[in-house]
Design a protein around this motif. Sequence first.
Motif, PDB file in Angstrom:
ATOM      1  N   SER A  28       0.706  -1.260  -0.084  1.00  0.00           N
ATOM      2  CA  SER A  28      -0.143  -0.203   0.106  1.00  0.00           C
ATOM      3  C   SER A  28       0.951   1.431  -0.101  1.00  0.00           C
ATOM      4  O   SER A  28       0.420   2.163  -0.354  1.00  0.00           O
ATOM      5  N   ARG A  29       1.993   1.213   0.418  1.00  0.00           N
ATOM      6  CA  ARG A  29       2.939   2.270   0.563  1.00  0.00           C
ATOM      7  C   ARG A  29       4.053   2.701  -0.560  1.00  0.00           C
ATOM      8  O   ARG A  29       4.434   3.798  -0.859  1.00  0.00           O
ATOM      9  N   PHE A  30       4.577   1.584  -1.001  1.00  0.00           N
ATOM     10  CA  PHE A  30       5.481   1.653  -2.134  1.00  0.00           C
ATOM     11  C   PHE A  30       5.497   0.488  -3.096  1.00  0.00           C
ATOM     12  O   PHE A  30       4.858  -0.520  -2.954  1.00  0.00           O
ATOM     13  N   ARG A  31       6.403   0.619  -4.372  1.00  0.00           N
ATOM     14  CA  ARG A  31       6.484  -0.575  -5.084  1.00  0.00           C
ATOM     15  C   ARG A  31       8.080  -0.704  -5.477  1.00  0.00           C
ATOM     16  O   ARG A  31       8.718   0.240  -5.394  1.00  0.00           O
ATOM     17  N   VAL A  32       8.199  -1.825  -6.166  1.00  0.00           N
ATOM     18  CA  VAL A  32       9.617  -2.188  -6.489  1.00  0.00           C
ATOM     19  C   VAL A  32       9.613  -2.485  -7.828  1.00  0.00           C
ATOM     20  O   VAL A  32       8.536  -3.291  -8.322  1.00  0.00           O
ATOM     21  N   ILE A  33      10.403  -2.078  -8.807  1.00  0.00           N
ATOM     22  CA  ILE A  33      10.399  -2.117 -10.099  1.00  0.00           C
ATOM     23  C   ILE A  33      11.700  -2.391 -10.738  1.00  0.00           C
ATOM     24  O   ILE A  33      12.720  -2.193 -10.145  1.00  0.00           O
ATOM     25  N   ASP A  34      11.776  -3.433 -11.704  1.00  0.00           N
ATOM     26  CA  ASP A  34      12.978  -3.579 -12.287  1.00  0.00           C
ATOM     27  C   ASP A  34      13.081  -2.302 -13.418  1.00  0.00           C
ATOM     28  O   ASP A  34      12.136  -2.513 -14.033  1.00  0.00           O
ATOM     29  N   ALA A  35      14.212  -1.725 -13.186  1.00  0.00           N
ATOM     30  CA  ALA A  35      14.143  -0.615 -14.211  1.00  0.00           C
ATOM     31  C   ALA A  35      14.503  -0.851 -15.476  1.00  0.00           C
ATOM     32  O   ALA A  35      14.451  -0.084 -16.683  1.00  0.00           O
ATOM     33  N   LEU A  36      14.828  -2.151 -15.914  1.00  0.00           N
ATOM     34  CA  LEU A  36      15.056  -2.824 -17.376  1.00  0.00           C
ATOM     35  C   LEU A  36      15.958  -1.843 -17.834  1.00  0.00           C
ATOM     36  O   LEU A  36      16.158  -1.464 -19.132  1.00  0.00           O
ATOM     37  N   ASP A  37      17.116  -1.348 -17.234  1.00  0.00           N
ATOM     38  CA  ASP A  37      17.989  -0.562 -17.851  1.00  0.00           C
ATOM     39  C   ASP A  37      19.047  -1.672 -18.521  1.00  0.00           C
ATOM     40  O   ASP A  37      19.709  -2.351 -18.289  1.00  0.00           O
ATOM     41  N   ALA A  38      19.365  -0.989 -19.869  1.00  0.00           N
ATOM     42  CA  ALA A  38      20.044  -1.886 -20.658  1.00  0.00           C
ATOM     43  C   ALA A  38      21.482  -2.177 -20.391  1.00  0.00           C
ATOM     44  O   ALA A  38      22.090  -3.111 -20.363  1.00  0.00           O
ATOM     45  N   ASP A  39      21.837  -0.956 -19.724  1.00  0.00           N
ATOM     46  CA  ASP A  39      23.381  -1.038 -19.366  1.00  0.00           C
ATOM     47  C   ASP A  39      23.499  -1.671 -17.780  1.00  0.00           C
ATOM     48  O   ASP A  39      24.681  -1.827 -17.581  1.00  0.00           O
ATOM     49  N   TYR A  40      22.514  -1.616 -17.060  1.00  0.00           N
ATOM     50  CA  TYR A  40      22.720  -1.940 -15.785  1.00  0.00           C
ATOM     51  C   TYR A  40      21.382  -3.038 -15.422  1.00  0.00           C
ATOM     52  O   TYR A  40      20.676  -2.660 -14.755  1.00  0.00           O
ATOM     53  N   PRO A  41      21.573  -4.352 -15.896  1.00  0.00           N
ATOM     54  CA  PRO A  41      20.860  -5.278 -15.440  1.00  0.00           C
ATOM     55  C   PRO A  41      20.662  -5.385 -13.948  1.00  0.00           C
ATOM     56  O   PRO A  41      21.873  -5.377 -13.329  1.00  0.00           O
ATOM     57  N   LEU A  58       8.435  12.854   3.782  1.00  0.00           N
ATOM     58  CA  LEU A  58       7.611  11.651   4.275  1.00  0.00           C
ATOM     59  C   LEU A  58       7.509  11.882   5.690  1.00  0.00           C
ATOM     60  O   LEU A  58       8.468  12.323   6.359  1.00  0.00           O
ATOM     61  N   GLN A  59       6.465  11.371   6.412  1.00  0.00           N
ATOM     62  CA  GLN A  59       6.525  11.098   7.823  1.00  0.00           C
ATOM     63  C   GLN A  59       7.444  10.218   8.420  1.00  0.00           C
ATOM     64  O   GLN A  59       7.836   9.367   7.454  1.00  0.00           O
ATOM     65  N   ARG A  60       8.102  10.477   9.668  1.00  0.00           N
ATOM     66  CA  ARG A  60       9.162   9.705   9.884  1.00  0.00           C
ATOM     67  C   ARG A  60       8.905   8.200   9.929  1.00  0.00           C
ATOM     68  O   ARG A  60       9.662   7.434   9.434  1.00  0.00           O
ATOM     69  N   ASP A  61       7.777   7.509  10.252  1.00  0.00           N
ATOM     70  CA  ASP A  61       7.558   6.274  10.203  1.00  0.00           C
ATOM     71  C   ASP A  61       7.421   5.942   8.681  1.00  0.00           C
ATOM     72  O   ASP A  61       7.938   4.631   8.274  1.00  0.00           O
ATOM     73  N   ASP A  62       7.055   6.475   7.935  1.00  0.00           N
ATOM     74  CA  ASP A  62       7.172   6.260   6.095  1.00  0.00           C
ATOM     75  C   ASP A  62       8.781   6.318   5.766  1.00  0.00           C
ATOM     76  O   ASP A  62       9.116   5.592   4.888  1.00  0.00           O
ATOM     77  N   ARG A  63       9.393   7.341   6.299  1.00  0.00           N
ATOM     78  CA  ARG A  63      10.686   7.240   5.973  1.00  0.00           C
ATOM     79  C   ARG A  63      11.585   6.068   6.490  1.00  0.00           C
ATOM     80  O   ARG A  63      12.317   5.373   5.721  1.00  0.00           O
ATOM     81  N   LEU A  64      11.142   5.382   7.667  1.00  0.00           N
ATOM     82  CA  LEU A  64      11.739   4.206   8.168  1.00  0.00           C
ATOM     83  C   LEU A  64      11.375   3.277   7.137  1.00  0.00           C
ATOM     84  O   LEU A  64      12.252   2.342   6.942  1.00  0.00           O
ATOM     85  N   LEU A  65      10.148   2.957   6.979  1.00  0.00           N
ATOM     86  CA  LEU A  65       9.813   1.898   6.031  1.00  0.00           C
ATOM     87  C   LEU A  65      10.540   2.222   4.690  1.00  0.00           C
ATOM     88  O   LEU A  65      10.982   0.804   4.258  1.00  0.00           O
ATOM     89  N   CYS A  66      10.673   3.214   4.042  1.00  0.00           N
ATOM     90  CA  CYS A  66      11.185   3.464   2.915  1.00  0.00           C
ATOM     91  C   CYS A  66      12.717   2.928   2.855  1.00  0.00           C
ATOM     92  O   CYS A  66      13.204   2.418   2.039  1.00  0.00           O
ATOM     93  N   MET A  67      13.410   3.440   4.057  1.00  0.00           N
ATOM     94  CA  MET A  67      14.635   2.933   3.965  1.00  0.00           C
ATOM     95  C   MET A  67      15.037   1.638   4.444  1.00  0.00           C
ATOM     96  O   MET A  67      16.025   0.981   4.034  1.00  0.00           O
ATOM     97  N   ASP A  68      14.022   1.015   5.130  1.00  0.00           N
ATOM     98  CA  ASP A  68      14.144  -0.383   5.504  1.00  0.00           C
ATOM     99  C   ASP A  68      14.070  -1.194   4.143  1.00  0.00           C
ATOM    100  O   ASP A  68      14.972  -2.102   4.072  1.00  0.00           O
ATOM    101  N   ALA A  69      13.218  -0.813   3.366  1.00  0.00           N
ATOM    102  CA  ALA A  69      13.177  -1.577   1.895  1.00  0.00           C
ATOM    103  C   ALA A  69      14.226  -1.301   1.166  1.00  0.00           C
ATOM    104  O   ALA A  69      14.704  -2.046   0.358  1.00  0.00           O
ATOM    105  N   VAL A  70      14.815   0.125   1.060  1.00  0.00           N
ATOM    106  CA  VAL A  70      16.008   0.291   0.336  1.00  0.00           C
ATOM    107  C   VAL A  70      16.964  -0.559   0.806  1.00  0.00           C
ATOM    108  O   VAL A  70      17.768  -1.045   0.081  1.00  0.00           O
ATOM    109  N   ALA A  71      17.249  -0.604   2.009  1.00  0.00           N
ATOM    110  CA  ALA A  71      18.468  -1.451   2.528  1.00  0.00           C
ATOM    111  C   ALA A  71      18.362  -2.801   2.087  1.00  0.00           C
ATOM    112  O   ALA A  71      19.146  -3.521   1.733  1.00  0.00           O
TER     113      ALA A  71
END
Lengths: 154, 154
Positions: A28-41, A58-71
């Motif tokens: 409900s908060r974010f999605r993850v995509i494959d960028a399909l970058d030809a130079d960077y699989p 972002l609200q702090r809780d959302d920032r935390l969630l966002c960076m948990d996912a990025v990590a």
Amino acid sequence: MSQAAAPLQQANCPLCQSLGGDLVYRNSRFRVIDALDADYPGFLRLVWNDHVREFSQLQRDDRLLCMDAVAHLEQFVLNTFKADKANLATLGNVVPHLHWHVIPRFVDDKHFPAPVWAAAKPGVGLVPKQQAILDTRSTWLPALRADLVRAFGT
Amino acid sequence: MSQAAAPLQQANCPLCQSLGGDLVYRNSRFRVIDALDADYPGFLRLVWNDHVREFSQLQRDDRLLCMDAVAHLEQFVLNTFKADKANLATLGNVVPHLHWHVIPRFVDDKHFPAPVWAAAKPGVGLVPKQQAILDTRSTWLPALRADLVRAFGT
């Protein structure tokens, strides 16, 4: 449908109007995509579903969630793709809708050690580890999806 | 001196052996420097004190602290420098010691909307808002320092 549950959207924003790549995972908060970058699989993007311009808005809780996912994505590109380095960035100069680039880098790739946005080294194509990412996509993509479902729900 | 309190350091790492720029603020976990980038006045960097290679290798509490501080710096460049966009990145291909770039961007700056690492538009020097950042450094730098002390202690 509850008004509160609908993502905040903007009519002229490409990341409000489309997924922005090949969908790997969505909650409900974010999605993850494959960028399909030809130079960077294996170049992945986390896109925030709401139309938020800057990370710090972002609200702090959302920032935390966002960076948990990025990590989480960073660990994936390091562990599964055996990247020599992970690069993370949120720029949004062209599309000011919060999204994070997660880029597996290899010491022999076409820009290393420069950022992927710099001038490429002439004559360098995909390196073997990048070709392997392309060749094994039917294996790692569902594994990544299952991993994200386990970590961040559906 | 307690062994545990000493930052983890590596002998051949420039960010273990030097501050990496003009010091704005430092606590036991991280420091903030003015990168003194000639093309991007107000380009700030958060440098993690310990020698950590990848963002996702931080313990979760440290990741939270790190991104609270990055978000704080982002708000500063947006509010004080009136940047049109903030850019955030951690790359570390050249110096694999965790540091975050926080870059104030302006729609007329020498790379916009491209990343600052792309080829520059020919003939574009500092734009007025960038010149203003340079001209007011003796005001904003101590204000930023005081702000970080309030938010993150000494």
